[in-house]
Design an enzyme around this catalytic site. Structure first.
Site, PDB file in Angstrom:
ATOM      1  N   HIS A 265      30.718 -25.498  51.572  1.00 23.59           N
ATOM      2  CA  HIS A 265      30.435 -23.794  51.129  1.00 23.59           C
ATOM      3  C   HIS A 265      30.523 -24.169  49.571  1.00 23.59           C
ATOM      4  O   HIS A 265      29.796 -23.695  48.879  1.00 23.59           O
ATOM      5  CB  HIS A 265      31.304 -22.860  51.449  1.00 23.59           C
ATOM      6  CG  HIS A 265      31.066 -22.607  52.893  1.00 23.59           C
ATOM      7  ND1 HIS A 265      31.922 -22.684  54.165  1.00 23.59           N
ATOM      8  CD2 HIS A 265      30.016 -22.521  53.860  1.00 23.59           C
ATOM      9  CE1 HIS A 265      31.852 -22.333  55.158  1.00 23.59           C
ATOM     10  NE2 HIS A 265      30.527 -22.328  54.997  1.00 23.59           N
TER      11      HIS A 265
ATOM     12  N   LYS B 122      30.297 -14.964  66.896  1.00 19.64           N
ATOM     13  CA  LYS B 122      31.497 -15.867  66.593  1.00 19.64           C
ATOM     14  C   LYS B 122      32.844 -14.928  66.725  1.00 19.64           C
ATOM     15  O   LYS B 122      32.668 -13.597  66.335  1.00 19.64           O
ATOM     16  CB  LYS B 122      31.404 -16.520  65.351  1.00 19.64           C
ATOM     17  CG  LYS B 122      30.480 -17.538  65.247  1.00 19.64           C
ATOM     18  CD  LYS B 122      30.626 -18.314  63.774  1.00 19.64           C
ATOM     19  CE  LYS B 122      29.239 -19.354  63.902  1.00 19.64           C
ATOM     20  NZ  LYS B 122      29.339 -19.861  62.358  1.00 19.64           N
TER      21      LYS B 122
ATOM     22  N   ARG C 247      22.055 -27.888  56.613  1.00 25.83           N
ATOM     23  CA  ARG C 247      22.873 -29.393  56.795  1.00 25.83           C
ATOM     24  C   ARG C 247      22.043 -30.200  57.679  1.00 25.83           C
ATOM     25  O   ARG C 247      21.989 -31.402  57.234  1.00 25.83           O
ATOM     26  CB  ARG C 247      23.990 -29.087  57.696  1.00 25.83           C
ATOM     27  CG  ARG C 247      25.189 -28.150  57.115  1.00 25.83           C
ATOM     28  CD  ARG C 247      26.263 -28.106  57.730  1.00 25.83           C
ATOM     29  NE  ARG C 247      25.789 -27.021  59.073  1.00 25.83           N
ATOM     30  CZ  ARG C 247      26.383 -26.751  60.138  1.00 25.83           C
ATOM     31  NH1 ARG C 247      27.715 -27.210  60.090  1.00 25.83           N
ATOM     32  NH2 ARG C 247      25.838 -25.935  61.016  1.00 25.83           N
TER      33      ARG C 247
ATOM     34  N   SER D 118      33.216 -24.865  59.784  1.00 29.99           N
ATOM     35  CA  SER D 118      34.485 -24.396  59.625  1.00 29.99           C
ATOM     36  C   SER D 118      35.297 -24.386  60.963  1.00 29.99           C
ATOM     37  O   SER D 118      36.526 -24.786  61.005  1.00 29.99           O
ATOM     38  CB  SER D 118      34.403 -22.726  59.485  1.00 29.99           C
ATOM     39  OG  SER D 118      33.751 -22.528  58.199  1.00 29.99           O
TER      40      SER D 118
END
Ligand code: COA
Length: 167
Positions: A22, A46, A95, A133
């Protein structure tokens, strides 16, 4: 280096926690736009491990040396936040091919909800392609070494929070 004057970009994410991947996107976006707001948001899919205020604090420490970056949080739709801040651009880091479908859907939905903003994708640096993460949390919570995965300035806090003790 291009710097788009009088432009506000927002970089949304759950940042649970912020990683060096990030940070790479933040630094590159901050060099492209006059103002960059990194905004901690909710991903309905999430269950976060860190509170919103912890995530905001970690981000503030992470970007302390970048003058044109502000940190914020918002509970609600990204399109509404873009409208509220009059954001010209929404930054997303891409990504891998697997990110593409979801990102495409998000970009089109946000454009429909708030047509005055454009989504801009920055390619994640090759060395951070594998990072997420969740990987950081998984390694950290088992006492593994997360140095190099998260900004140094928040490393000890993350280890303490996830593993319950100092390194
Ligand atoms: N380098 C390394 N890792 C990266 C990265 C990068 N450059 N960019 C993202 N990642 C990782 C993140 O850490 C995250 O890992 P995790 O899944 O283990 O948590 C993963 O890639 C996905 O990140 P991202 O795609 O940014 O998702 P997010 O959950 O962080 O953010 C929101 C998604 C919050 C922006 C989105 O859910 C949202 O807009 N919510 C608001 C409500 C709304 O408007 N919904 C409708 C949207 S159309």
């Amino acid at each position: 280096m291009i710097c788009l004057k009088n432009t506000t970009a927002i970089y949304p994410g759950s940042f649970d926690p912020v990683t060096v991947g990030h940070l790479d996107i933040i630094r590159r976006a901050a060099s492209l736009f006059d103002n960059l707001i990194v905004v901690v948001m909710t991903n309905a899919k999430k269950a976060p491990s860190f509170t919103v205020s912890e995530r905001v604090d970690m981000l503030k420490k992470t970007v302390a040396d970048i003058p044109n970056v502000k940190i914020d949080s918002y509970e609600g739709l990204l399109a509404d936040y873009a409208k509220k801040t009059k954001a010209d651009v929404i930054i997303r880091g891409l990504r891998a091919v697997s990110d593409f479908e979801y990102e495409f859907q998000m970009a089109l939905t946000n454009k429909k909800l708030y047509p005055d903003t454009e989504t801009l994708f920055l390619t994640t640096s090759a060395e951070n392609m594998y990072l997420s993460s969740s990987i950081v949390k998984q390694i950290g919570s088992m006492g593994g070494n997360i140095r190099g995965f998260v900004p140094d300035v928040i490393h000890d806090f993350i280890i303490k929070r996830l593993y319950g003790k100092d390194e």
